[in-house]
Design a protein around this motif. Structure first.
Motif, PDB file in Angstrom:
ATOM      1  N   GLU A 248      43.295  31.670   6.013  1.00 17.93           N
ATOM      2  CA  GLU A 248      42.887  30.750   4.951  1.00 17.93           C
ATOM      3  C   GLU A 248      43.519  29.399   5.235  1.00 17.93           C
ATOM      4  OE1 GLU A 248      40.883  31.713   2.392  1.00 17.93           O
ATOM      5  OE2 GLU A 248      40.855  29.684   1.588  1.00 17.93           O
TER       6      GLU A 248
ATOM      7  N   SER B 240      33.812  28.219   2.305  1.00 17.74           N
ATOM      8  CA  SER B 240      35.044  28.976   2.198  1.00 17.74           C
ATOM      9  C   SER B 240      36.133  28.090   1.652  1.00 17.74           C
ATOM     10  CB  SER B 240      35.434  29.538   3.560  1.00 17.74           C
ATOM     11  OG  SER B 240      35.490  28.502   4.489  1.00 17.74           O
TER      12      SER B 240
ATOM     13  N   ASP C 128      43.268  38.704   0.279  1.00 18.76           N
ATOM     14  CA  ASP C 128      42.327  39.807   0.418  1.00 18.76           C
ATOM     15  C   ASP C 128      42.178  40.317   1.842  1.00 18.76           C
ATOM     16  OD1 ASP C 128      41.787  39.630  -2.261  1.00 18.76           O
ATOM     17  OD2 ASP C 128      40.298  38.057  -1.955  1.00 18.76           O
TER      18      ASP C 128
ATOM     19  N   ARG D 136      36.136  28.858  -4.024  1.00 14.15           N
ATOM     20  CA  ARG D 136      36.849  29.219  -5.250  1.00 14.15           C
ATOM     21  C   ARG D 136      36.467  28.297  -6.391  1.00 14.15           C
ATOM     22  NH1 ARG D 136      40.541  30.627  -1.318  1.00 14.15           N
ATOM     23  NH2 ARG D 136      41.474  28.571  -1.149  1.00 14.15           N
TER      24      ARG D 136
ATOM     25  N   ASP E  55      36.345  34.573  -6.577  1.00 15.55           N
ATOM     26  CA  ASP E  55      37.771  34.843  -6.474  1.00 15.55           C
ATOM     27  C   ASP E  55      38.045  35.502  -5.128  1.00 15.55           C
ATOM     28  OD1 ASP E  55      40.375  35.153  -7.043  1.00 15.55           O
ATOM     29  OD2 ASP E  55      40.120  36.863  -8.384  1.00 15.55           O
ATOM     30  N   TRP E  56      38.162  34.702  -4.114  1.00 12.46           N
ATOM     31  CA  TRP E  56      38.374  35.257  -2.784  1.00 12.46           C
ATOM     32  C   TRP E  56      39.297  34.349  -1.995  1.00 12.46           C
ATOM     33  CZ3 TRP E  56      36.092  34.205   2.327  1.00 12.46           C
ATOM     34  CH2 TRP E  56      36.425  35.211   3.243  1.00 12.46           C
ATOM     35  N   ASP E  57      40.311  34.923  -1.460  1.00 10.80           N
ATOM     36  CA  ASP E  57      41.273  34.165  -0.682  1.00 10.80           C
ATOM     37  C   ASP E  57      41.750  35.062   0.447  1.00 10.80           C
ATOM     38  OD1 ASP E  57      43.572  32.884   0.314  1.00 10.80           O
ATOM     39  OD2 ASP E  57      43.728  31.752  -1.543  1.00 10.80           O
TER      40      ASP E  57
ATOM     41  N   ILE F 216      32.521  40.354   0.061  1.00 11.05           N
ATOM     42  CA  ILE F 216      33.682  39.972  -0.721  1.00 11.05           C
ATOM     43  C   ILE F 216      34.046  41.075  -1.715  1.00 11.05           C
ATOM     44  CG2 ILE F 216      34.292  38.396  -2.597  1.00 11.05           C
ATOM     45  CD1 ILE F 216      33.248  36.186  -0.736  1.00 11.05           C
ATOM     46  N   SER F 217      33.025  41.796  -2.191  1.00  7.36           N
ATOM     47  CA  SER F 217      33.335  42.847  -3.155  1.00  7.36           C
ATOM     48  C   SER F 217      33.991  44.050  -2.462  1.00  7.36           C
ATOM     49  CB  SER F 217      32.061  43.275  -3.867  1.00  7.36           C
ATOM     50  OG  SER F 217      31.111  43.707  -2.920  1.00  7.36           O
TER      51      SER F 217
ATOM     52  N   LYS G  12      35.314  43.912   0.650  1.00  7.34           N
ATOM     53  CA  LYS G  12      36.336  43.408   1.579  1.00  7.34           C
ATOM     54  C   LYS G  12      36.197  44.019   2.973  1.00  7.34           C
ATOM     55  CE  LYS G  12      39.460  42.133  -2.037  1.00  7.34           C
ATOM     56  NZ  LYS G  12      40.572  42.474  -2.864  1.00  7.34           N
TER      57      LYS G  12
END
Lengths: 390, 254, 345
Positions: free
Chosen positions: A328, A240, A256, A245, A250-252, B162-163, B165
């Motif tokens: 995060e 993570s 999100d 990234r 693309d995940w934060d 992740i897609s 959420k």
């Protein structure tokens, strides 16, 4: 546990045999190199046992637990407000960020919400912790690949941020400032202006690091194409934060799955890098430090007025239920799974710390690299021992 | 002390104006930004019923995929989805979450010991007695959390998509006499260390796990520290002073 | 040096009464100066800290304190160490440094020995230190030491070649391997008929100087070539098990070698003890020559430490690649070019 004298002697003999591994030069399948638990590169007490063929790593495995403090057990005998003191010490470079997810989880169960001003100040301190934490990474990564100077700049400039944290919370490292329902105290007078000036310094620090470390050809030769983590592997190991990234995902959580913090109020960007190597992990963290400065500059201008504490009872009893809140954190996703049975103390707290999952990929990742790459890969994954061992 | 740069003041001004505008508009309608996916429907003046469409949809998908193997489920609005499956469906449930819900991100795995602690909460100071009745803890029945439970140990694992959420907590009851489950490593490689931790802390067994050694504790450690009946020795030796200083809240006066 | 005193002592008097103390001084004084000025102070300022401040004015006595500390420490031998080899290794390393000092000319007459093949001798004895390091790495019975020692051996052998090849250009231009002759040929040289500043070889042999300095950096195991002691990987490589006076000897050897190699670079590329404007046969050089050489040496040594504290380190394979695929071809090209120009001009 050794009880009789003979048991004790057997235990000591076993320990001594373990220690002797370091002296035996040859074993059947290559040489065993024992990095740690006391080793300059592990900033903490991580031990890595590597089987080598020459300088090539055949297999490497981290051995932890030298610093396990049993926080999950200890939380069960402490009241909710007392738990923040413990969780402060998980990721000791960005302590305030540790308190937030636990407090948010407790707030979710109690169905209280901190007033807007408290939420803003929480976010500000959260991002300051991030800068304090990652700026040290930027210097530390350089020192792990052999450049000694950047780490001194990192320590120097981090101090400005720690001073700001100290002025609000009274503690450089362990603020213990977050409370269920708000914060312990309000910001001191003139703090916002001073922090604005500090952010300017940190921006210069990022530029300095970019020139001194990132742009250096030797640094690039040491990190590019080293320790590549494909996105699918990163996900299945639960990597993570910047590590994820840097693998192009693309995940934060701030964007999100944000809970309780005011990231929606500001205009910012999530940085990703497609390569997934050590270099991209450094790059992403550098950009994130800049982005944190950007976020802070926007937040500092807009802190709403109002109370900093919601109405909560003096003796906090949390209603029965279960809640998981992750934030995060500088190292990645840190979450607290809090099970309450309507008591003064949590019934069970599962601490999901970022470094534990981030490090679980190392046996996979370290196969076939060279000894110097062990160090640079570990440094780029960026772990903190307290965050692994809890 | 430095001046605040001008562009920041402008931003701050803009942010404040935006906040004010929102505060005004929110009195009129209760629409929230799209990404929260939590919609509030005001039924009566006082009662607010919250529904979480994303979690409902995810639960429906899982129910379809697992064909009635889900023993119980719970949706805490905006906070996620819990499902409970039988221990024989532990691995299929994870597989279904990964394939049908695209939950590729392995978050964590652990266990819960639902037995009430035989030692109480180890809060036996005077202050605690005022706030809390110690008798309450005696002969306490097992109480399970969300999605209920049947046995003492419950495995819990969180995976995240992740897609989409959405995160799913999967729970499974472990048999009391032989707490063992299939390892999740074939589905999520990252389960390795989490299962090792759960094993040593709760004394569980994970079949098909390649390397079930202790991860934190020394190899010759006896007992399973996170079990409720494992005494916290430091508390046995030296009682906790308890809530000796209750902090004043801001604005409170002594 | 003896001639200014108008004395002509016998050889043994020269050797034992004058040359041994001066030789010791010539090794220890630059080493101490370099450690204090560069390792303690200059680097501290580069890293935005003060360095030692308490011992003496500006911490100038810190070095003595450090030496005192090391002398007091216990001289530890690991249980499984090869005792004799372990004990002898630091002396082998230090011997290499002393032998290098022997051929340095500090004035027209101020020399320890004036060998005809001076630079050849220097290149030969400089590789003796490899043996010492390998001894230390092997005898310590420690895996970090072993890896460090083997890395050092591989590295020093790889960089010996560019070092020697870089010197060949200078030798071709000077027409002699005698260190004194190299200084004089720079002092008496002319640049296109103008003899105002002589002809320091840095002007014509700048490629050689670059290669020489890179190779020296590697020979001295300073960053970016410090993988034999890479402290973040191998603790301190072959030094891991050393303590007390033996560590001190290694330490002196490291920084004295840095001084000596800088001095050799000063002789080869910057005219050694010569400064323009004074006739090179003038006796005054016997007095100011050592100071001039020391000044040039310190300037070059600064480069070494500047690089050391700026760059990250290479990986072992990258270092070998740099030596064999870049520096050696480049130095061969330099030799060819120098040879052609020497014949043509």
């Amino acid at each position: 546990m050794a009880t009789t004298e003979s048991d004790q002697m057997a235990y000591i003999a076993a320990q001594a045999a373990d220690a002797r591994v370091n002296v035996e030069v040859e074993t059947d399948e290559g040489m065993t190199l024992n990095l740690g638990p006391q080793h300059p590169a592990t900033h903490g007490t991580l031990r890595i046992v590597a089987k080598l063929d020459g300088e090539k790593v055949l297999a490497a495995e981290p051995i932890m637990g030298y610093m396990h403090r049993g926080y999950e057990k200890l939380t069960e005998v402490r009241t909710y407000p007392q738990v923040t003191t413990l969780v402060n010490r998980i990721d000791w470079l960005g302590s305030f960020a540790n308190e937030v997810p636990f407090i948010l989880a407790a707030e979710q169960l109690m169905e209280v919400e901190a007033p807007p001003r408290a939420q803003w100040i929480r976010t500000v301190l959260f991002e300051l912790s991030r800068i304090a934490n990652i700026s040290l990474f930027l210097g530390d990564m350089a020192v792990q690949v052999g450049a000694t100077t950047p780490v001194f700049y990192a320590f120097r400039d981090r101090e400005f941020v720690l001073n700001q944290i100290e002025r609000v919370t009274g503690g450089r490292f362990h603020p213990n400032f977050d409370r269920i329902g708000g914060l312990k105290d309000d910001l001191p007078k003139g703090w916002i202006e001073e922090t604005g000036a500090v952010l300017g310094k940190m921006r210069d620090f990022c530029d300095e690091m970019e020139e001194l470390v990132l742009g250096n050809e030797i640094f690039q030769a040491r990190t590019r194409g080293i320790g590549v983590i494909p996105p699918d592997v990163a996900l299945s190991y639960g990597l993570s934060g910047a590590n994820l990234r840097a693998s192009g995902i693309d995940w934060d959580i701030r964007r999100d799955a944000n809970v309780g913090l005011v990231y929606d109020e500001v205009d910012w960007k999530v940085w990703t890098h497609p390569d997934g190597d050590s270099f991209s992990r450094f790059w992403v963290r550098l950009q994130e430090t800049r982005e944190a400065i950007n976020i802070l500059e926007q937040l500092l201008g807009g802190i709403p007025s109002g109370p900093i504490m919601a109405k909560v009872p003096r003796i906090i009893k949390v209603p029965a239920g279960e809640a998981y809140v992750a934030t995060e954190n500088p190292l990645g996703e840190m979450g607290f799974y809090v099970v309450s049975q309507g008591d003064l103390t949590p019934f069970r707290v599962k601490i999901r710390s970022a470094s534990f999952s981030n490090m679980s990929i190392t046996p996979w990742l370290l196969k076939g690299v060279f000894v110097p790459d062990i160090i640079s890969i570990l440094a780029s994954l960026y772990f903190i021992l307290g965050d692994i061992d809890r | 002390m430095a001046e605040i740069p001008e562009h920041l003041l402008k931003r701050a001004q803009a942010a404040r104006e935006k906040a004010e505008a929102e505060a005004k508009s929110s009195t009129g309608d209760s629409t929230k930004p799209e990404e929260t996916a939590v919609t509030e429907t005001t039924e009566t003046d006082e009662e607010v019923i919250l529904t979480d469409e994303k979690a409902e949809a995810a639960l429906a998908t899982l129910q379809q995929e697992l064909e009635g193997k889900i023993l119980d489920s719970h949706i805490a609005t905006g906070r996620g989805l819990w499902i409970r499956v039988g221990i024989q469906d532990w691995r299929p449930a994870a597989k279904a979450a990964k394939e049908a819900l695209d939950c590729k991100f392995f978050d964590w795995l652990s266990a819960i010991d639902w037995m009430p602690s035989p030692y109480g909460r180890e809060h036996e100071t005077e202050q605690d007695l005022i706030n809390d009745d110690p008798e309450e803890n005696d002969d306490k029945e097992m109480e399970w959390g969300y999605t209920g439970g049947e046995t003492r140990f419950q495995l819990i694992c969180r995976v995240y998509s992740i897609s989409k959420k959405i995160g799913v907590m999967i729970k499974a009851d472990l048999p009391d006499n032989d707490p063992r489950a299939l390892s999740l490593i074939p589905i999520y490689a990252g389960a390795n260390w989490h299962e090792r931790e759960a094993r040593e802390m709760f004394g569980l067994t994970f079949d098909e796990h390649p390397d079930l050694r202790n991860i934190y504790l020394p190899g010759d450690f006896e007992g399973h520290p996170l079990r409720k009946d494992y005494p916290l020795l430091s508390r046995r030796m030296k009682p906790w002073p308890g809530i000796v200083d209750v902090e004043l809240l801001p604005g409170d006066e002594e | 040096m003896t001639s200014i005193l108008a004395l002509d002592p016998a050889w043994w008097q020269q050797t034992f009464l004058i040359k041994v103390p001066i030789g010791l001084l010539a090794v220890l004084l630059p080493a101490g100066t370099i450690v204090y000025l560069y390792l303690f102070k200059a680097v501290s300022f580069m890293q935005s800290r003060l360095g030692p401040m308490e011992a003496g004015p500006y911490g100038s006595m810190q070095l003595l304190a450090e030496v005192g500390k090391w002398l007091q420490k216990e001289d530890i031998f690991p249980t499984k160490a090869d005792k004799f080899v372990f004990a002898a290794a630091p002396f082998v390393v230090l011997m290499s440094t002393f032998l290098l000092v022997v051929i340095l000319p500090a004035g027209p007459d101020a020399t320890f020995v004036n060998l005809d093949v001076g630079i050849y001798f220097a290149m030969a004895v400089s590789s003796v230190s490899v043996i010492g390091i390998l001894m230390a790495g092997w005898a310590s019975a420690n895996k970090y030491s072993l890896l460090g020692g083997i890395r050092a051996a591989g590295q020093l052998i790889a960089y010996e070649l560019p070092l020697i090849l870089a010197v060949v250009g200078v030798v071709i231009q000077a027409g002699t391997m005698n260190m004194q002759g190299i200084v004089l040929s720079q002092a008496e040289g002319e640049i296109f008929g103008w003899g105002g500043i002589g002809n320091p070889f840095i002007l014509t042999q700048f490629i050689g100087f670059f290669i020489f300095m890179v190779a020296v950096q590697a020979e001295l195991t300073q960053a970016p070539f410090d993988m034999p002691v890479a402290e973040s990987e191998l603790v301190t490589g072959y030094l891991t098990e050393y303590s007390g006076i033996r560590f001190l000897l290694f330490f002196i050897g490291e920084f004295a070698s840095a001084g000596v190699f800088s001095a050799i670079a000063a002789v080869l590329f910057f005219g050694g003890w010569y400064v323009p404007g004074i006739d090179p046969t003038n006796d005054i050089f016997n007095v100011i020559g050592p100071l001039i050489l020391a000044g040039k040496m310190m300037a070059i040594a600064f480069l070494i430490f500047w690089f050391r504290f700026t760059f990250p380190r290479f990986r072992e394979d990258q270092l070998q690649r740099l030596a064999w695929k870049f520096l050696i071809p480049l130095s061969l090209a330099n030799i060819a070019l120098t040879g052609v120009l020497k014949v043509v001009l």
